[in-house]
Scaffold this motif. Structure first.
Motif, PDB file in Angstrom:
ATOM      1  N   ASP A 104       0.774  -1.243  -0.025  1.00 22.76           N
ATOM      2  CA  ASP A 104       0.142   0.072  -0.045  1.00 22.76           C
ATOM      3  C   ASP A 104       0.989   1.256  -0.002  1.00 22.76           C
ATOM      4  N   VAL A 105       1.810   1.270   0.814  1.00 22.09           N
ATOM      5  CA  VAL A 105       2.590   2.441   0.711  1.00 22.09           C
ATOM      6  C   VAL A 105       3.381   2.614  -0.538  1.00 22.09           C
ATOM      7  N   ALA A 106       4.169   1.534  -1.038  1.00 28.21           N
ATOM      8  CA  ALA A 106       4.772   1.847  -2.188  1.00 28.21           C
ATOM      9  C   ALA A 106       3.737   2.222  -3.494  1.00 28.21           C
ATOM     10  N   LEU A 107       2.520   1.426  -3.673  1.00 26.97           N
ATOM     11  CA  LEU A 107       1.450   1.977  -4.445  1.00 26.97           C
ATOM     12  C   LEU A 107       0.999   3.447  -4.403  1.00 26.97           C
ATOM     13  N   ASN A 108       0.671   3.919  -3.046  1.00 24.53           N
ATOM     14  CA  ASN A 108       0.363   5.045  -2.897  1.00 24.53           C
ATOM     15  C   ASN A 108       1.389   6.217  -3.213  1.00 24.53           C
ATOM     16  N   ARG A 109       2.576   5.738  -3.118  1.00 23.47           N
ATOM     17  CA  ARG A 109       3.946   6.624  -3.408  1.00 23.47           C
ATOM     18  C   ARG A 109       3.701   6.892  -5.012  1.00 23.47           C
ATOM     19  N   LEU A 110       3.668   5.884  -5.614  1.00 21.25           N
ATOM     20  CA  LEU A 110       3.628   6.043  -7.193  1.00 21.25           C
ATOM     21  C   LEU A 110       2.516   6.775  -7.669  1.00 21.25           C
ATOM     22  N   LEU A 111       1.373   6.340  -7.091  1.00 23.62           N
ATOM     23  CA  LEU A 111       0.160   6.686  -7.638  1.00 23.62           C
ATOM     24  C   LEU A 111       0.146   8.286  -7.333  1.00 23.62           C
ATOM     25  N   ARG A 112       0.520   8.849  -6.354  1.00 24.66           N
ATOM     26  CA  ARG A 112       0.713  10.410  -5.913  1.00 24.66           C
ATOM     27  C   ARG A 112       1.564  11.103  -7.015  1.00 24.66           C
ATOM     28  N   ARG A 113       2.675  10.279  -7.421  1.00 27.29           N
ATOM     29  CA  ARG A 113       3.558  11.033  -8.278  1.00 27.29           C
ATOM     30  C   ARG A 113       2.868  11.279  -9.712  1.00 27.29           C
ATOM     31  N   ARG A 114       2.006  10.172  -9.937  1.00 32.40           N
ATOM     32  CA  ARG A 114       1.267   9.939 -11.294  1.00 32.40           C
ATOM     33  C   ARG A 114       0.079  11.098 -11.434  1.00 32.40           C
ATOM     34  N   GLY A 115      -0.420  11.694 -10.585  1.00 29.22           N
ATOM     35  CA  GLY A 115      -1.341  12.735 -10.389  1.00 29.22           C
ATOM     36  C   GLY A 115      -2.546  12.212 -10.081  1.00 29.22           C
ATOM     37  N   PRO A 116      -3.864  12.765 -10.097  1.00 24.18           N
ATOM     38  CA  PRO A 116      -4.927  12.369  -9.422  1.00 24.18           C
ATOM     39  C   PRO A 116      -5.278  10.798  -9.324  1.00 24.18           C
ATOM     40  N   ALA A 117      -5.962  10.737  -8.392  1.00 22.71           N
ATOM     41  CA  ALA A 117      -6.397   9.028  -8.418  1.00 22.71           C
ATOM     42  C   ALA A 117      -7.501   8.960  -9.520  1.00 22.71           C
ATOM     43  N   PRO A 118      -7.719   7.565 -10.083  1.00 22.84           N
ATOM     44  CA  PRO A 118      -8.797   7.367 -10.932  1.00 22.84           C
ATOM     45  C   PRO A 118     -10.219   7.428 -10.319  1.00 22.84           C
ATOM     46  N   GLN A 119     -10.985   7.915 -11.129  1.00 17.16           N
ATOM     47  CA  GLN A 119     -12.439   7.794 -10.634  1.00 17.16           C
ATOM     48  C   GLN A 119     -13.026   6.458 -10.281  1.00 17.16           C
ATOM     49  N   ALA A 120     -13.830   6.660  -8.994  1.00 18.94           N
ATOM     50  CA  ALA A 120     -14.261   5.157  -8.732  1.00 18.94           C
ATOM     51  C   ALA A 120     -15.315   4.885  -9.550  1.00 18.94           C
ATOM     52  N   ARG A 121     -15.411   3.655  -9.787  1.00 18.68           N
ATOM     53  CA  ARG A 121     -16.470   3.119 -10.609  1.00 18.68           C
ATOM     54  C   ARG A 121     -17.878   2.990 -10.058  1.00 18.68           C
ATOM     55  N   THR A 122     -18.862   3.242 -10.823  1.00 21.05           N
ATOM     56  CA  THR A 122     -19.976   3.179 -10.491  1.00 21.05           C
ATOM     57  C   THR A 122     -20.936   1.988 -10.847  1.00 21.05           C
ATOM     58  N   ASP A 123     -20.289   0.979 -11.396  1.00 22.93           N
ATOM     59  CA  ASP A 123     -21.042  -0.253 -11.910  1.00 22.93           C
ATOM     60  C   ASP A 123     -20.840  -1.521 -11.019  1.00 22.93           C
ATOM     61  N   GLY A 124     -20.457  -1.007  -9.601  1.00 24.45           N
ATOM     62  CA  GLY A 124     -20.539  -2.211  -8.628  1.00 24.45           C
ATOM     63  C   GLY A 124     -19.131  -3.108  -8.482  1.00 24.45           C
TER      64      GLY A 124
END
Length: 126
Positions: A104-124
């Motif tokens: 989780d720490v490693a992924l969060n670090r990489l995703l923060r560098r990449r910009g905004p988080a992807p939109q949450a899916r609404t299809d369940g």
């Protein structure tokens, strides 16, 4: 289990993610994330668990744990991205909770560098 369509299988994909992607390291693992594919398909995830981690039984156990952990985090990755999770030798003796926390720490670090988080899916689905 990680969906079949999200598993990295080709050596070129591993090479692209490791050489061109961003990297975040933790004591038990190193994560490489690349958006080099240019595709809009699902994110692809691959695992590298070398002999330094241990014998075949230990390596397979580490891979199963990492695949299980990534299944629940796949929705966080950008579409078309490549992610390689490389286990360090200490991953063999790490508790499942520690692997999860460090991933989780490693992924969060990489995703923060990449910009905004992807939109949450609404299809369940995740």
């Amino acid at each position: 289990m990680l969906p079949s369509r999200s598993r990295m299988r080709r050596g070129e994909e591993f090479t692209t993610a490791v050489r061109r992607g961003d990297r975040a390291g933790r004591p038990t693992l190193v994560v490489h994330l690349s958006k080099e594919t240019g595709g809009e398909g699902p994110p692809l995830v691959g695992f590298v668990v070398s002999r330094a981690v241990g014998g075949a039984v230990e390596r397979n156990r580490v891979k199963r744990r990492l695949r299980h952990l990534m299944r629940d985090r796949l929705h966080l990755l950008p579409q078309g991205s490549l992610l390689v999770v490389r286990a360090n030798p200490s991953a063999a003796s790490a508790r499942f909770e520690r692997l999860a926390a460090e991933l989780d720490v490693a992924l969060n670090r990489l995703l923060r560098r990449r910009g905004p988080a992807p939109q949450a899916r609404t299809d369940g689905h995740r």
